[in-house]
Structure formats: C-alpha cells, structure tokens
Scaffold this motif. Structure first.
Motif, PDB file in Angstrom:
ATOM      1  N   ASN A 166       0.825  -1.210   0.000  1.00 38.23           N
ATOM      2  CA  ASN A 166       0.000   0.000   0.000  1.00 38.23           C
ATOM      3  C   ASN A 166       0.861   1.263   0.000  1.00 38.23           C
ATOM      4  O   ASN A 166       0.410   2.333   0.393  1.00 38.23           O
ATOM      5  CB  ASN A 166      -0.969   0.028   1.192  1.00 38.23           C
ATOM      6  N   LYS A 168       2.093   2.935  -2.611  1.00 33.11           N
ATOM      7  CA  LYS A 168       1.774   3.937  -3.627  1.00 33.11           C
ATOM      8  C   LYS A 168       0.692   4.894  -3.141  1.00 33.11           C
ATOM      9  O   LYS A 168       0.717   6.084  -3.476  1.00 33.11           O
ATOM     10  CB  LYS A 168       1.330   3.251  -4.923  1.00 33.11           C
ATOM     11  N   SER A 169      -0.237   4.380  -2.353  1.00 28.32           N
ATOM     12  CA  SER A 169      -1.312   5.228  -1.838  1.00 28.32           C
ATOM     13  C   SER A 169      -0.963   5.865  -0.501  1.00 28.32           C
ATOM     14  O   SER A 169      -1.470   6.943  -0.184  1.00 28.32           O
ATOM     15  CB  SER A 169      -2.603   4.405  -1.674  1.00 28.32           C
ATOM     16  N   ARG A 173       3.695   8.304  -0.551  1.00 25.00           N
ATOM     17  CA  ARG A 173       3.066   9.629  -0.633  1.00 25.00           C
ATOM     18  C   ARG A 173       3.178  10.376   0.695  1.00 25.00           C
ATOM     19  O   ARG A 173       3.432  11.583   0.729  1.00 25.00           O
ATOM     20  CB  ARG A 173       1.594   9.473  -1.033  1.00 25.00           C
ATOM     21  N   ASP A 194       4.052  -2.286  -5.573  1.00 27.11           N
ATOM     22  CA  ASP A 194       3.137  -2.233  -4.434  1.00 27.11           C
ATOM     23  C   ASP A 194       2.469  -3.601  -4.325  1.00 27.11           C
ATOM     24  O   ASP A 194       1.647  -3.972  -5.168  1.00 27.11           O
ATOM     25  CB  ASP A 194       2.103  -1.131  -4.644  1.00 27.11           C
ATOM     26  N   HIS A 197      -1.432  -4.182  -4.534  1.00 25.27           N
ATOM     27  CA  HIS A 197      -2.021  -4.304  -5.866  1.00 25.27           C
ATOM     28  C   HIS A 197      -1.768  -5.694  -6.441  1.00 25.27           C
ATOM     29  O   HIS A 197      -2.654  -6.299  -7.057  1.00 25.27           O
ATOM     30  CB  HIS A 197      -1.447  -3.228  -6.792  1.00 25.27           C
TER      31      HIS A 197
END
Length: 272
Positions: A166, A168-169, A173, A194, A197
């Motif tokens: 997780n 990338k989300s 970030r 990730d 996914h």
C-alpha cells in the motif's frame, strides 16, 4: 468460629493471592521501567539536522529455525530461480525482477496519524552479502523527524527498486508530504512494486480480503499473537514520548519488522 481446616485453607489462599499479586506487580514494574535501550539496542546517529536512532539486525534473527526465506529469496533474485513466465508478470513486478537484488529495498512506515502527523519510524529491508537485513530509523521524539528524513533521503538514493505494501497510496506519498513540510529534498522516483495491488490481482477471489496480515496468514501459515494493532500505534508513540516507557515501542518495532518480512515472503511466494 472457623474450624482449623477452614482457617488453614484461607491462609493458603491468601498466600496464593499475595504471591500472584506480587508476580503481577513485578511484571508491571518491569513493563513500566522498560527503557528504549532495552527495547531497541541501536545506535544514535548524529546529523547536521539533529539526532535519531538506527537499529540494524539480520532477518535471520527474527525467523524460526529452519525457515528458508533467505535461501529462497537468494535463489530467485541471485540465480533467476523463479517458476513463473516473465511474460505473464505485471510490469511493476517484472521491473523489480530485472533489478539488481542489492539495489532493491523494502519499506514500511509508522506514523502519528494522517494530516499533520509525523513519520516517526521507517523500516527498511535490503539484501546485502546474500543476506536480508532490517534497518529501522526511529525518531525518539517529534523533534528528530527532520534528521530521520534527511538521512532517509540520502540512504534511499543508493537504490533503484522499491517494494511496499500500500506504499503507492500511503507510505511513499506520506513521506513525500513530510519531506515537503520539513524542507527536506524529496525522494527520487523508483521502480515501485506495491504488493497490495499484486495481492489483489492474484488473491482477491480466493481470500476474505487482501490485507497484509490476511495474506501473511494464508501464504505463510503464520498468525500474530500479541501484536499491537495498527490503529493503536499513534497513541502508543505519543505515550512513549510523554513518559519514556518503551514497552509499547518494542511492540511497534517488532510489528514493523514483521511487516517487512511478510512482504518478502509474499514476493517469494508469487515468484516461486
């Protein structure tokens, strides 16, 4: 008047309760007095931006006897021993597979919450000298976040491939936002896999959900006992900063390390 037998029984019960209470009190005292040095015997790193703590250890110390994670990881990434057809792999996974194994790092972070919260713990796992090792960067209070981020940016600039769950989300970030908020140069771009996914692509029809610990349970057969829930981590860190009691910090560090190891186990399972 109490009989002699009844009086004797009561005295035995009182001794039993006192002994149990004393043992519980001793455990509580030990927990209350746990220092960070005992919980995380790392080293203080000094930077121009301040200090923070780094704790390094080999993954082998955290694996049960006979676990073949490291040898399997080496077989796959050093010798190309994967069992899947590269043409069938998602581009993100294929890019990681093509990257030199010593240029890949796994990352998992712990924070004080969304919004203006800080990133107080960054766990990193890398493959060096044919061994997986964990490096945990810990801000011992809120003021050490800048030093942690400054060192993190420099350290991660050595790598090309990033594996998260997780990330990338959230993780990647979140760190970018903390870099900007603290005036620290941001991360470079990585080949980023990730595993959330990837897990959804492969297991969403087979499992109740694709959370990290669900995949851990079904892929590795391991269930965590006594693990601190992620939702409790921010409050536990605030309490540590306030009191200096590192009892729950020890649990947080272990939770973070297990998350990193589970990522490697999921990746190995997918490729083998």
């Amino acid at each position: 008047m109490l009989s002699r037998d009844l009086r004797k029984r009561i005295e035995e019960l009182n001794r039993s309760y006192r002994s149990r209470d004393n043992a519980a009190s001793a455990r509580t005292e030990t927990a209350r007095n746990l220092t960070l040095e005992d919980a995380a015997p790392g080293e203080v790193v000094e930077t121009p931006a301040g200090e923070f703590l780094v704790w390094e250890r080999p993954v082998s110390e955290l694996l049960p006897a006979g676990d073949d994670l490291i040898s399997t990881y080496s077989f796959i990434f050093d010798r190309g021993g994967y069992a899947c057809d590269p043409e069938q792999l998602h581009p993100d996974l294929l890019e990681i597979l093509k990257t030199d194994p010593d240029k890949i790092f796994f990352m998992d972070i712990e924070t004080t919450g969304l919004g203006t919260g800080s990133a107080f713990l960054v766990g990193l796992m890398t493959y060096e000298s044919k061994m997986l090792g964990i490096r945990q960067l810990l801000a011992r209070d809120y003021s050490e976040e800048v030093a942690l981020l400054t060192c993190l940016a420099e350290y991660c600039s050595r790598y090309e491939g990033l594996v998260t769950f997780n990330g990338k989300s959230f993780d990647f970030r979140y760190l970018q936002e903390r870099f900007i908020a603290n005036g620290v140069p941001c991360f470079q771009e990585f080949k980023h896999l990730d595993l959330l996914h990837e897990g959804r692509r492969r297991f969403k029809e087979l499992l109740p959900n694709c959370k990290l610990q669900t995949l851990e349970k079904y892929i590795t057969g391991r269930s965590r006992f006594g693990d601190i829930p992620g939702a409790e981590i921010p409050d536990a860190y605030h309490e540590f900063v306030k009191t200096g009691n590192a009892r729950q910090m020890k649990e947080i560090l272990h939770h973070n390390a297990l998350d990193l190891i589970t990522m490697a186990e999921i990746l190995v399972h997918i490729l083998s």
